[in-house]
Design a protein around this motif. Sequence first.
Motif, PDB file in Angstrom:
ATOM      1  N   PRO A   1       0.686  -1.179   0.011  1.00  0.00           N
ATOM      2  CA  PRO A   1       0.045   0.023   0.043  1.00  0.00           C
ATOM      3  C   PRO A   1       0.956   1.256   0.022  1.00  0.00           C
ATOM      4  O   PRO A   1       0.395   2.449  -0.338  1.00  0.00           O
ATOM      5  N   GLY A   2       1.937   1.214   0.614  1.00  0.00           N
ATOM      6  CA  GLY A   2       3.099   2.255   0.611  1.00  0.00           C
ATOM      7  C   GLY A   2       3.447   2.882  -0.841  1.00  0.00           C
ATOM      8  O   GLY A   2       3.563   4.081  -0.905  1.00  0.00           O
TER       9      GLY A   2
ATOM     10  N   CYS B   1       1.184   2.459  -3.331  1.00  0.00           N
ATOM     11  CA  CYS B   1       0.039   2.723  -4.434  1.00  0.00           C
ATOM     12  C   CYS B   1      -0.176   4.232  -4.639  1.00  0.00           C
ATOM     13  O   CYS B   1      -0.014   4.939  -3.735  1.00  0.00           O
ATOM     14  N   ILE B   2      -0.327   4.571  -5.942  1.00  0.00           N
ATOM     15  CA  ILE B   2      -0.544   5.989  -6.110  1.00  0.00           C
ATOM     16  C   ILE B   2      -2.000   6.413  -6.512  1.00  0.00           C
ATOM     17  O   ILE B   2      -2.412   7.204  -6.996  1.00  0.00           O
ATOM     18  N   GLY B   3      -2.612   5.048  -6.238  1.00  0.00           N
ATOM     19  CA  GLY B   3      -4.418   5.295  -6.556  1.00  0.00           C
ATOM     20  C   GLY B   3      -4.568   5.505  -8.101  1.00  0.00           C
ATOM     21  O   GLY B   3      -5.830   6.018  -8.279  1.00  0.00           O
TER      22      GLY B   3
ATOM     23  N   LEU C   1     -10.235  -0.552  -5.192  1.00  0.00           N
ATOM     24  CA  LEU C   1      -9.270   0.178  -4.720  1.00  0.00           C
ATOM     25  C   LEU C   1     -10.045   1.306  -3.661  1.00  0.00           C
ATOM     26  O   LEU C   1     -11.052   1.772  -4.037  1.00  0.00           O
TER      27      LEU C   1
ATOM     28  N   TYR D   1      -9.463   4.184  -0.571  1.00  0.00           N
ATOM     29  CA  TYR D   1      -9.114   5.164   0.035  1.00  0.00           C
ATOM     30  C   TYR D   1      -9.085   5.278   1.429  1.00  0.00           C
ATOM     31  O   TYR D   1     -10.124   5.170   2.108  1.00  0.00           O
TER      32      TYR D   1
ATOM     33  N   SER E   1      -5.437  12.536   3.943  1.00  0.00           N
ATOM     34  CA  SER E   1      -4.195  11.717   2.808  1.00  0.00           C
ATOM     35  C   SER E   1      -4.704  11.110   1.555  1.00  0.00           C
ATOM     36  O   SER E   1      -5.938  10.933   1.362  1.00  0.00           O
ATOM     37  N   VAL E   2      -3.632  11.199   0.778  1.00  0.00           N
ATOM     38  CA  VAL E   2      -4.106  10.680  -0.699  1.00  0.00           C
ATOM     39  C   VAL E   2      -3.725   9.043  -0.733  1.00  0.00           C
ATOM     40  O   VAL E   2      -3.721   8.564  -1.790  1.00  0.00           O
ATOM     41  N   ALA E   3      -3.513   8.486   0.435  1.00  0.00           N
ATOM     42  CA  ALA E   3      -3.176   7.072   0.523  1.00  0.00           C
ATOM     43  C   ALA E   3      -4.328   6.323   0.049  1.00  0.00           C
ATOM     44  O   ALA E   3      -5.696   6.502   0.190  1.00  0.00           O
ATOM     45  N   SER E   4      -3.810   5.206  -0.590  1.00  0.00           N
ATOM     46  CA  SER E   4      -4.822   4.246  -1.219  1.00  0.00           C
ATOM     47  C   SER E   4      -4.425   3.058  -1.363  1.00  0.00           C
ATOM     48  O   SER E   4      -3.167   2.795  -1.250  1.00  0.00           O
TER      49      SER E   4
END
Lengths: 763, 199
Positions: free
Chosen positions: B10-11, B13-15, B37, B39, B45-48
């Motif tokens: 997951p670190g 992943c740019i979504g 996918l 979020y 955060s933009v984490a995905s």
Amino acid sequence: MTIPLDPSLAPPGTRNFRDAGGIPADKWHADQNGETLVPTHCCFCGVQCGMYLRVDKGGKVFGVEPRNHDINRMRLCPKGINAYQQVNHPDRLTAPLMRRSRDEEFREVSWDEALDFTVSEIKRIQSAYGNDAFGLLGGASLFSEKTYLVGKFARIALKSKHVDYNGRLCMVSAAGANKLAFGIDRAGNPFSDILLTDCLLIAGSNVGECFPVMTQYLWGARDRGASLIVIDPRETAIARTADIHVALKPGTDAAFFNAVLHVIVKENLTDEDFLAAHCTGWDEVKAKVAEYTPERAAEICGIPASQVVQVARTFAAADKAMAWHARGIEHHSQGVENCLTVINLCAATGNIGKPGAGYGTITGQGNGQGGREHGQKSDLLPGGRSILNEEHRRQICEIWGIEESELPTAGTSMMEMIWQMQRREIRGLIGICNNPFVSLPNYAVVKDGYDTAEFHAQFDFFLSETAANAHVVFPVTTWAEDEGVMANAEARVVKHNKAQEPPAGVRTDTWVICELARRLGAGDKFAFPDSRSVFEELRVASAGTVNDYYGITYERLEETGGIAWPCPSTDHPGTPRLFEDGRTYHPDGTIHMQVVDWHAPMDPYDDDHPMSLTTGRTVAHFLSGNQTRRLGGLVEQTPRPWVEVHPSHGFKSGDPVRVVTRRGSEVFPALVTEAIRPDTVFIPYHWPVPTAANALTIDALDPRSKIPEYKVCACRIEAADRIDEVPAPPTAPGHQAYPETQVSRTDPLPPTSPQGRGTADRS
Amino acid sequence: MMGKTIFIDPGRCIGCQACVSACRECDSHRGKSMIHLDYTDPGQSVASLPTVCMHCEDPVAPCAEVCPADAILITADGVVQQADTTRCIGCSNCVNACPFGVPKIDLQAKLQMKCNLCYDRTAYGLAPMCATVCPTGALFYGTLEELQAERPGVQVADSFAFGDVVVKTGVAMVVPADKVQWPVPGGLPVVEVNGVDVR
């Protein structure tokens, strides 16, 4: 001669990939359906990923299969995966459209009628107002052969100085800076050098969304322990995991980089040996950066002074450091100067011309690099020659077989041509593969310019917003229906192959340009039956220049993963990495470091417009969206634009927010996120009015590159009571908008992610 | 854990949803994506992170266990296949049983569909479409040794805690190097669940 790069350099996770190669993708049913795979490249951004197009036994493109090409090693982004869907899309234009005035509806006409009308209008306008009253705007998504033809057509067939291209909106600031500093207009290093670096600085580039496939190189470097520095007002996906993320205020990059160099000088972290041996202008640069203390930069950029020191130490301490930048620092009224400050940083630390050390610009458009190399830009002739240089003019006139007196001089830039249309200095225009109604800033001015023009013709394969305003629209081929070359962001020339015959009624751009030339009386100079014949002339026309393509042939490109220019002979391996011999392309062989003084953006802040508006891309869409806004999967992924605002403004996600600039106002759903500065808002730019970021942006230009200042203008935000709806993409008369793209497009809600991506599954 | 499998990081992943688009192109369920996918923290955060079928090993494939028609078959190499179209009755039991929310039902066709680790590709030595195209390597296909050769020091987990139930999967998740390695609900370490040490 430059040594070719180590072919074993590969991004992580790709070494064991097996390419489908000759095996059709659908192996279960391949024998029955007669599927074949055609190796080619993506039509979109400057990475130019290799891919196979799947072709059925009827000769139609129907799918995509990853290809183990040197650039992308099977990787593809969602745009690349979906690109094949536009080849046989129901919105394709399949007959010329024509109307004699904008009050009439388009009607489908024969090719002869459309060409005759266009030629008669060119002749009428030029005989009444002079040759320069008719202009040509090309595109950087065209193959290089076609961009060569556009420049030659304007100068020989149209006899007009007014030719420019939409790469003017892309990377010309970087090109200008590179020419000033190094005497050559391209990135210094290939992508694979990123795998070897110890510190990667990315300035003004949302790599994760704009160049997703490049992130594999970035992670390859990080797996080896390289540090990552990201300079961006937004916390993008790559900024999120970076070692240092500097969220500076838009339009302050030059002050920041000057201050970084200030710290490097102050802490004696410069490479004095390199500076003495390879650089000129260092003393002046050193004196200027002395004025930019971290504290001063902190005040200008709205960041902690400690971050300036941290970036300086991290970059300078690395054994090998690289800096890559994109539109975030280039789309400014001092875009060239911003790039020069990054070059100064690389030069002062000795990070030029070595594996893992150097600079690069990340090209937005597929052929943004190659699109200007062979004469499509207003001031350039083939081979990157200057149209103002007597020797260069003489050389090209000899190749073209014309007198030097017949060759026009330099014209103006894309935005300036629009202003000239408003002033009736340019009265007729042909546009090829571009969509200024969405892509240029200050939409009201652009619309007025085109409406004022007496005649406008457009080449495209979908009816773009700009084509919908034209008198004549020529239906032309997609990238899958012709062959030709493109130069990617590394200046690597790759070949696209033909995967299917064009639909009935559709012609290649080459055919249309040559046919127009013939009808204008210049047929003998445009006897090109196909792309290959144009490429052979291009090779010769570039021979001996800095942009030397002479050694590149179609056969060599098909045998290799592409060849980087300069490549002066057919046994030369190409030049993936520049300056390995310690010399630049200036006559004295040195890097010409340039003094830069920061100045504020052109649109001043005041009580009415206290905030910054910045714009950019979203991963699902490409440029003006004329292509990607028609593909169901991509529309579903990002159906509409939004405005990113910081929570401190009190909005909730989905609230209607009006963004007001001195050019106009529009209402977008709010996407409330902590991933943006409180004094800045962001709108993605792929959509037309009334949801167009470019109805709000300013048409101020960099004085040297003439790139518009898209990335910063003054604005205010206020609550509104309704959200502007996204219009459907235009279609030819009798064609309904493609239903697959309509459902999600009308969704008034913002995307669920700060980066504008919808959920993967809404079902 | 299977020999070659998918590792989710997951670190990285740019979504971008390249995996979602690629899955849609896969021949075994062409036109429909079997990837989620998610979020993790929108607004902050933009984490995905992407989720494919995790190919549960212990307990063996809850989806298959609850299938009344025996439509979901598991191959010898541990791949949990999508429902056999000649057997599936579209009852949705598998959807309810899956702890990861993976199987989907086409209600019109009364058919279940899910990720089958691109069996049509892996049988020919090709990587699954999603992992092939993933621009960042957030989806990695290979053996654990291959992953560790590429990413020195990487740590993975293949056990997930749902309340007091721990599910061991064939697909693994990259976890932060300084954290306890398993079980991992959503990537965070849990060493104790409901007062029970689940290690």
